[in-house]
Motif scaffolding. Sequence first.
Motif, PDB file in Angstrom:
ATOM      1  N   ILE A  13       0.544  -1.355  -0.242  1.00 38.58           N
ATOM      2  CA  ILE A  13      -0.362  -0.058  -0.327  1.00 38.58           C
ATOM      3  C   ILE A  13       1.058   1.170  -0.135  1.00 38.58           C
ATOM      4  N   LYS A  14       1.875   1.694   0.729  1.00 35.09           N
ATOM      5  CA  LYS A  14       3.170   2.275   1.156  1.00 35.09           C
ATOM      6  C   LYS A  14       3.470   2.612  -0.700  1.00 35.09           C
ATOM      7  N   LYS A  15       3.758   1.564  -1.268  1.00 40.43           N
ATOM      8  CA  LYS A  15       4.436   1.839  -2.625  1.00 40.43           C
ATOM      9  C   LYS A  15       3.421   2.182  -3.733  1.00 40.43           C
ATOM     10  N   LEU A  16       1.511   1.635  -3.446  1.00 39.80           N
ATOM     11  CA  LEU A  16       0.578   2.484  -4.271  1.00 39.80           C
ATOM     12  C   LEU A  16       0.380   3.749  -4.098  1.00 39.80           C
ATOM     13  N   LEU A  17      -0.226   3.979  -2.751  1.00 43.82           N
ATOM     14  CA  LEU A  17       0.502   5.521  -2.606  1.00 43.82           C
ATOM     15  C   LEU A  17       1.272   6.702  -2.843  1.00 43.82           C
ATOM     16  N   SER A  18       2.390   5.611  -2.821  1.00 44.78           N
ATOM     17  CA  SER A  18       3.461   6.877  -3.548  1.00 44.78           C
ATOM     18  C   SER A  18       3.293   7.251  -5.213  1.00 44.78           C
ATOM     19  N   TYR A  19       2.453   6.019  -5.109  1.00 46.83           N
ATOM     20  CA  TYR A  19       2.069   6.838  -7.184  1.00 46.83           C
ATOM     21  C   TYR A  19       1.290   8.408  -6.791  1.00 46.83           C
ATOM     22  N   ALA A  20       0.177   7.988  -6.085  1.00 46.34           N
ATOM     23  CA  ALA A  20      -1.024   9.280  -6.173  1.00 46.34           C
ATOM     24  C   ALA A  20      -0.266  10.226  -5.151  1.00 46.34           C
ATOM     25  N   THR A  21       0.590  10.503  -4.265  1.00 46.57           N
ATOM     26  CA  THR A  21       0.943  11.273  -3.669  1.00 46.57           C
ATOM     27  C   THR A  21       2.425  11.841  -3.621  1.00 46.57           C
ATOM     28  N   LEU A  22       2.960  12.094  -2.748  1.00 42.49           N
ATOM     29  CA  LEU A  22       4.549  12.804  -2.572  1.00 42.49           C
ATOM     30  C   LEU A  22       4.735  11.421  -1.256  1.00 42.49           C
ATOM     31  N   GLU A  23       5.875  10.806  -2.008  1.00 48.91           N
ATOM     32  CA  GLU A  23       6.711   9.754  -0.624  1.00 48.91           C
ATOM     33  C   GLU A  23       6.326  10.289   0.365  1.00 48.91           C
ATOM     34  N   GLU A  24       7.573  11.280   1.079  1.00 44.19           N
ATOM     35  CA  GLU A  24       7.043  11.755   1.963  1.00 44.19           C
ATOM     36  C   GLU A  24       5.471  11.898   2.992  1.00 44.19           C
ATOM     37  N   LYS A  25       4.611  12.096   2.336  1.00 44.47           N
ATOM     38  CA  LYS A  25       2.969  12.381   2.398  1.00 44.47           C
ATOM     39  C   LYS A  25       2.712  10.795   3.036  1.00 44.47           C
ATOM     40  N   VAL A  26       2.939   9.711   1.841  1.00 45.34           N
ATOM     41  CA  VAL A  26       2.372   8.313   2.262  1.00 45.34           C
ATOM     42  C   VAL A  26       2.027   8.484   3.726  1.00 45.34           C
ATOM     43  N   ASP A  27       2.737   8.599   5.029  1.00 49.77           N
ATOM     44  CA  ASP A  27       2.130   8.245   6.269  1.00 49.77           C
ATOM     45  C   ASP A  27       1.945   9.061   6.362  1.00 49.77           C
ATOM     46  N   GLU A  28       1.574   9.856   6.300  1.00 50.73           N
ATOM     47  CA  GLU A  28       0.313  11.098   6.609  1.00 50.73           C
ATOM     48  C   GLU A  28      -0.989  10.530   6.457  1.00 50.73           C
ATOM     49  N   GLU A  29      -1.059  10.715   4.417  1.00 47.16           N
ATOM     50  CA  GLU A  29      -1.995   9.937   4.366  1.00 47.16           C
ATOM     51  C   GLU A  29      -2.848   9.082   4.852  1.00 47.16           C
ATOM     52  N   TYR A  30      -1.724   8.849   4.658  1.00 45.61           N
ATOM     53  CA  TYR A  30      -2.574   6.687   5.132  1.00 45.61           C
ATOM     54  C   TYR A  30      -3.416   7.233   6.869  1.00 45.61           C
ATOM     55  N   LYS A  31      -2.108   7.751   7.208  1.00 45.67           N
ATOM     56  CA  LYS A  31      -2.966   8.057   9.307  1.00 45.67           C
ATOM     57  C   LYS A  31      -4.281   8.714   9.169  1.00 45.67           C
ATOM     58  N   LYS A  32      -4.763   9.215   8.051  1.00 46.55           N
ATOM     59  CA  LYS A  32      -5.535  10.094   7.489  1.00 46.55           C
ATOM     60  C   LYS A  32      -6.815   9.377   7.278  1.00 46.55           C
ATOM     61  N   TYR A  33      -6.672   7.917   6.873  1.00 43.97           N
ATOM     62  CA  TYR A  33      -7.810   6.767   6.553  1.00 43.97           C
ATOM     63  C   TYR A  33      -7.583   6.303   7.897  1.00 43.97           C
ATOM     64  N   VAL A  34      -6.811   5.260   8.512  1.00 37.84           N
ATOM     65  CA  VAL A  34      -7.108   4.824   9.780  1.00 37.84           C
ATOM     66  C   VAL A  34      -7.603   6.207  10.624  1.00 37.84           C
ATOM     67  N   CYS A  35      -7.836   6.832  10.631  1.00 36.08           N
ATOM     68  CA  CYS A  35      -7.967   7.608  12.047  1.00 36.08           C
ATOM     69  C   CYS A  35      -9.129   8.273  11.620  1.00 36.08           C
ATOM     70  N   LEU A  36      -9.855   9.107  10.474  1.00 35.93           N
ATOM     71  CA  LEU A  36     -10.587   9.907  10.204  1.00 35.93           C
ATOM     72  C   LEU A  36     -12.032   8.959   9.399  1.00 35.93           C
ATOM     73  N   PRO A  37     -13.510   8.555  10.273  1.00 36.82           N
ATOM     74  CA  PRO A  37     -14.118   8.212   9.881  1.00 36.82           C
ATOM     75  C   PRO A  37     -14.800   8.889   8.152  1.00 36.82           C
ATOM     76  N   SER A  38     -14.654   9.832   8.438  1.00 33.68           N
ATOM     77  CA  SER A  38     -15.038  10.512   6.779  1.00 33.68           C
ATOM     78  C   SER A  38     -14.504   9.971   5.128  1.00 33.68           C
ATOM     79  N   ARG A  39     -12.727   9.055   6.373  1.00 30.76           N
ATOM     80  CA  ARG A  39     -11.711   8.777   4.886  1.00 30.76           C
ATOM     81  C   ARG A  39     -12.620   7.121   4.633  1.00 30.76           C
TER      82      ARG A  39
END
Length: 136
Positions: A13-39
């Motif tokens: 998933i980290k590799k796939l997300l790096s295609y869709a956002t900056l590599e340095e933002k992958v962990d931050e974006e992933y955390k939003k999916y896990v923590c935010l009920p709207s995502r």
Amino acid sequence: MKEITSPAVSSAIKKLLSYATLEEKVDEEYKKYVCLPSRKLYSMEVNEETVSCIGVEFLNSKEAVIKHIAILPRERGRGIGSSMINFLCKKHDINSVFAETDKEAVKFYFKFGFQTTSLGEKYLGIERFLCEFKIK
């Protein structure tokens, strides 16, 4: 397709997300999916290999924004992206889907049936597009 809820991001998933956002933002974006009920973040597997993912943010019960969509390069052009969008619309009974994208990916959205509007050069030298799909 399966929903991804693990607190730890897998390497696939980290590799796939790096295609869709900056590599340095992958962990931050992933955390939003896990923590935010709207995502929500979903993945698709082919022969037990994760080949794609799609992440959305729900604006309300009938509208969603595609935040990330990524497919392994060797799997592109096989209808996986379209099937992921169709899955989301059916599973969540969505009437409108939005996405913001670049010139390279706008062709995919247009082919699917999204209406596309240029947002101009939102970032230096990079034209962005707003894509909107209304389900009839």
